[in-house]
Design a protein around this motif. Sequence first.
Motif, PDB file in Angstrom:
ATOM      1  N   PRO A  23     -40.908  79.882 -24.214  1.00  0.00           N
ATOM      2  CA  PRO A  23     -39.503  80.132 -24.589  1.00  0.00           C
ATOM      3  C   PRO A  23     -38.543  79.067 -24.090  1.00  0.00           C
ATOM      4  O   PRO A  23     -37.468  78.879 -24.640  1.00  0.00           O
ATOM      5  N   LYS A  24     -38.915  78.326 -23.058  1.00  0.00           N
ATOM      6  CA  LYS A  24     -38.045  77.264 -22.539  1.00  0.00           C
ATOM      7  C   LYS A  24     -38.847  75.975 -22.407  1.00  0.00           C
ATOM      8  O   LYS A  24     -39.102  75.479 -21.319  1.00  0.00           O
ATOM      9  N   GLY A  25     -39.257  75.448 -23.548  1.00  0.00           N
ATOM     10  CA  GLY A  25     -40.129  74.266 -23.557  1.00  0.00           C
ATOM     11  C   GLY A  25     -39.420  72.953 -23.300  1.00  0.00           C
ATOM     12  O   GLY A  25     -40.047  71.922 -23.138  1.00  0.00           O
ATOM     13  N   GLY A  26     -38.099  72.953 -23.274  1.00  0.00           N
ATOM     14  CA  GLY A  26     -37.386  71.704 -23.001  1.00  0.00           C
ATOM     15  C   GLY A  26     -37.088  70.896 -24.259  1.00  0.00           C
ATOM     16  O   GLY A  26     -37.412  71.290 -25.385  1.00  0.00           O
ATOM     17  N   PRO A  27     -36.458  69.754 -24.082  1.00  0.00           N
ATOM     18  CA  PRO A  27     -36.041  68.930 -25.242  1.00  0.00           C
ATOM     19  C   PRO A  27     -37.237  68.256 -25.923  1.00  0.00           C
ATOM     20  O   PRO A  27     -38.138  67.778 -25.252  1.00  0.00           O
ATOM     21  N   ASP A  28     -37.227  68.257 -27.256  1.00  0.00           N
ATOM     22  CA  ASP A  28     -38.289  67.522 -27.976  1.00  0.00           C
ATOM     23  C   ASP A  28     -37.735  66.863 -29.243  1.00  0.00           C
ATOM     24  O   ASP A  28     -38.434  66.660 -30.218  1.00  0.00           O
ATOM     25  N   GLY A  29     -36.430  66.545 -29.211  1.00  0.00           N
ATOM     26  CA  GLY A  29     -35.796  65.909 -30.375  1.00  0.00           C
ATOM     27  C   GLY A  29     -36.167  64.436 -30.494  1.00  0.00           C
ATOM     28  O   GLY A  29     -36.135  63.696 -29.509  1.00  0.00           O
ATOM     29  N   GLY A  30     -36.547  64.016 -31.707  1.00  0.00           N
ATOM     30  CA  GLY A  30     -36.942  62.621 -31.952  1.00  0.00           C
ATOM     31  C   GLY A  30     -35.751  61.724 -32.277  1.00  0.00           C
ATOM     32  O   GLY A  30     -34.625  62.197 -32.511  1.00  0.00           O
ATOM     33  N   ASP A  31     -36.023  60.425 -32.304  1.00  0.00           N
ATOM     34  CA  ASP A  31     -34.972  59.440 -32.619  1.00  0.00           C
ATOM     35  C   ASP A  31     -34.724  59.366 -34.128  1.00  0.00           C
ATOM     36  O   ASP A  31     -35.624  59.637 -34.936  1.00  0.00           O
ATOM     37  N   GLY A  32     -33.519  58.948 -34.490  1.00  0.00           N
ATOM     38  CA  GLY A  32     -33.216  58.709 -35.899  1.00  0.00           C
ATOM     39  C   GLY A  32     -33.807  57.378 -36.373  1.00  0.00           C
ATOM     40  O   GLY A  32     -34.083  56.477 -35.572  1.00  0.00           O
ATOM     41  N   GLY A  33     -34.041  57.252 -37.667  1.00  0.00           N
ATOM     42  CA  GLY A  33     -34.606  56.016 -38.235  1.00  0.00           C
ATOM     43  C   GLY A  33     -33.533  54.961 -38.457  1.00  0.00           C
ATOM     44  O   GLY A  33     -32.349  55.278 -38.636  1.00  0.00           O
ATOM     45  N   ARG A  34     -33.941  53.710 -38.436  1.00  0.00           N
ATOM     46  CA  ARG A  34     -33.011  52.605 -38.695  1.00  0.00           C
ATOM     47  C   ARG A  34     -32.524  52.651 -40.138  1.00  0.00           C
ATOM     48  O   ARG A  34     -33.259  52.994 -41.055  1.00  0.00           O
ATOM     49  N   GLY A  35     -31.268  52.253 -40.321  1.00  0.00           N
ATOM     50  CA  GLY A  35     -30.736  52.139 -41.680  1.00  0.00           C
ATOM     51  C   GLY A  35     -31.337  50.933 -42.397  1.00  0.00           C
ATOM     52  O   GLY A  35     -31.793  49.975 -41.770  1.00  0.00           O
TER      53      GLY A  35
ATOM     54  N   GLN B 195     -40.538  65.466 -31.287  1.00  0.00           N
ATOM     55  CA  GLN B 195     -40.328  64.036 -31.025  1.00  0.00           C
ATOM     56  C   GLN B 195     -40.648  63.150 -32.241  1.00  0.00           C
ATOM     57  O   GLN B 195     -41.107  62.019 -32.103  1.00  0.00           O
ATOM     58  N   LEU B 196     -40.410  63.680 -33.412  1.00  0.00           N
ATOM     59  CA  LEU B 196     -40.676  62.920 -34.636  1.00  0.00           C
ATOM     60  C   LEU B 196     -39.495  61.978 -34.926  1.00  0.00           C
ATOM     61  O   LEU B 196     -38.344  62.424 -35.026  1.00  0.00           O
ATOM     62  N   THR B 197     -39.817  60.699 -35.062  1.00  0.00           N
ATOM     63  CA  THR B 197     -38.789  59.703 -35.399  1.00  0.00           C
ATOM     64  C   THR B 197     -38.527  59.740 -36.899  1.00  0.00           C
ATOM     65  O   THR B 197     -39.471  59.816 -37.704  1.00  0.00           O
ATOM     66  N   GLY B 198     -37.260  59.676 -37.269  1.00  0.00           N
ATOM     67  CA  GLY B 198     -36.913  59.677 -38.685  1.00  0.00           C
ATOM     68  C   GLY B 198     -37.369  58.390 -39.375  1.00  0.00           C
ATOM     69  O   GLY B 198     -37.496  57.335 -38.752  1.00  0.00           O
ATOM     70  N   ALA B 199     -37.615  58.499 -40.660  1.00  0.00           N
ATOM     71  CA  ALA B 199     -38.051  57.331 -41.443  1.00  0.00           C
ATOM     72  C   ALA B 199     -36.919  56.307 -41.546  1.00  0.00           C
ATOM     73  O   ALA B 199     -35.731  56.663 -41.545  1.00  0.00           O
ATOM     74  N   PHE B 200     -37.297  55.016 -41.632  1.00  0.00           N
ATOM     75  CA  PHE B 200     -36.299  53.964 -41.858  1.00  0.00           C
ATOM     76  C   PHE B 200     -35.699  54.120 -43.253  1.00  0.00           C
ATOM     77  O   PHE B 200     -36.379  54.538 -44.192  1.00  0.00           O
ATOM     78  N   GLY B 201     -34.424  53.755 -43.372  1.00  0.00           N
ATOM     79  CA  GLY B 201     -33.824  53.703 -44.702  1.00  0.00           C
ATOM     80  C   GLY B 201     -34.446  52.565 -45.501  1.00  0.00           C
ATOM     81  O   GLY B 201     -34.847  51.543 -44.936  1.00  0.00           O
ATOM     82  N   GLU B 202     -34.530  52.733 -46.799  1.00  0.00           N
ATOM     83  CA  GLU B 202     -35.156  51.699 -47.642  1.00  0.00           C
ATOM     84  C   GLU B 202     -34.255  50.459 -47.704  1.00  0.00           C
ATOM     85  O   GLU B 202     -33.042  50.564 -47.916  1.00  0.00           O
TER      86      GLU B 202
END
Length: 327
Positions: free
Chosen positions: A31-43, A78-85
């Motif tokens: 219930p309290k696993g902590g932060p796991d947010g990934g980075d955004g992808g480059r434009g 912790q999934l990083t977003g895809a780069f913009g095309e």
Amino acid sequence: MSNFVDYVRINCKAGHGGGGSAHLKREKYMPKGGPDGGDGGRGGHVIMKGNANQWTLLPLRYTRHVHAQRGVNGAKSQLTGAFGEDEYIEVPIGTIAKNEEGEILGEIMEDGQEIIILKGGKGGKGNEFFKTSTNQTPRYAQPGEAGEEAMVVFELKILADVGLVGFPNAGKSTLLASISAAKPKIADYAFTTLTPNLGIVEYRNYQSFVMADIPGIIEGASQGKGLGHRFLRHIERNSILLFMIPSDSENHFEEFKILERELLAYNPEMMDKEFIISISKADLLDDELKKLISVEFPENRKPIFFSGVSQEGLMALKDVIWEKLHG
């Protein structure tokens, strides 16, 4: 309408970076696993790419806006977003990109060459990046950075081995038509040639070189008179300059000096190039007149006589050009 376009302005915008994720891990047994947010992808970047099959900026004539894609936001686990095309702008070899202040962003010199002219924004960091021993559950993440944006000017400068320099009606188009397969418009009035023409000139042993017939100079061209700067920039890229003075000129050496002054006023480095002085329309001259014209020129700048109509002196002219090109 001319098919030759050598100047376009395009509003270019690189993609924004994706935002980081501020996700907190929540599972049935955690219930309290902590932060796991990934980075955004480059434009996405805006990239200029050389294409040897293009010889004009015509395909870009009606392009007003080029926008690269935005980067995808980060996600949980912790999934990083895809780069913009990335957005590619294909241009002929010899094209320069500048911003509106005149600063050069890139210059294409070979086929397939790629230059990033505007960079996409960096993706924002997810909350997992900000976790420390004292702050184990950060509930924030970075937004993505903005991509670069600018009005970009694309200018084409013709790449050729030999550039023909002369007043309107000096016989430049006639020469190109007589020694290559190019079919420039030829007529007996000034400014018949309004855009550069390129021709491949065949030489001995199946060798060849490229010749450019460029719109004629008039006195004051370096200040923008006549076709002014529009034509002068095409001469900058030629390896050798072939000055052409017609045989029916009133003062052959003075005409050469005017041409030389215009080039120097536009760009002093122009006269560092190898150059050849020639007298065109030599079919109108006998041997005695040729001697009188030669006397006008200093010993180290004697002209070559030729005629594109009668073919007189063309092989000798090609020999001199080849020697200057390949030493």
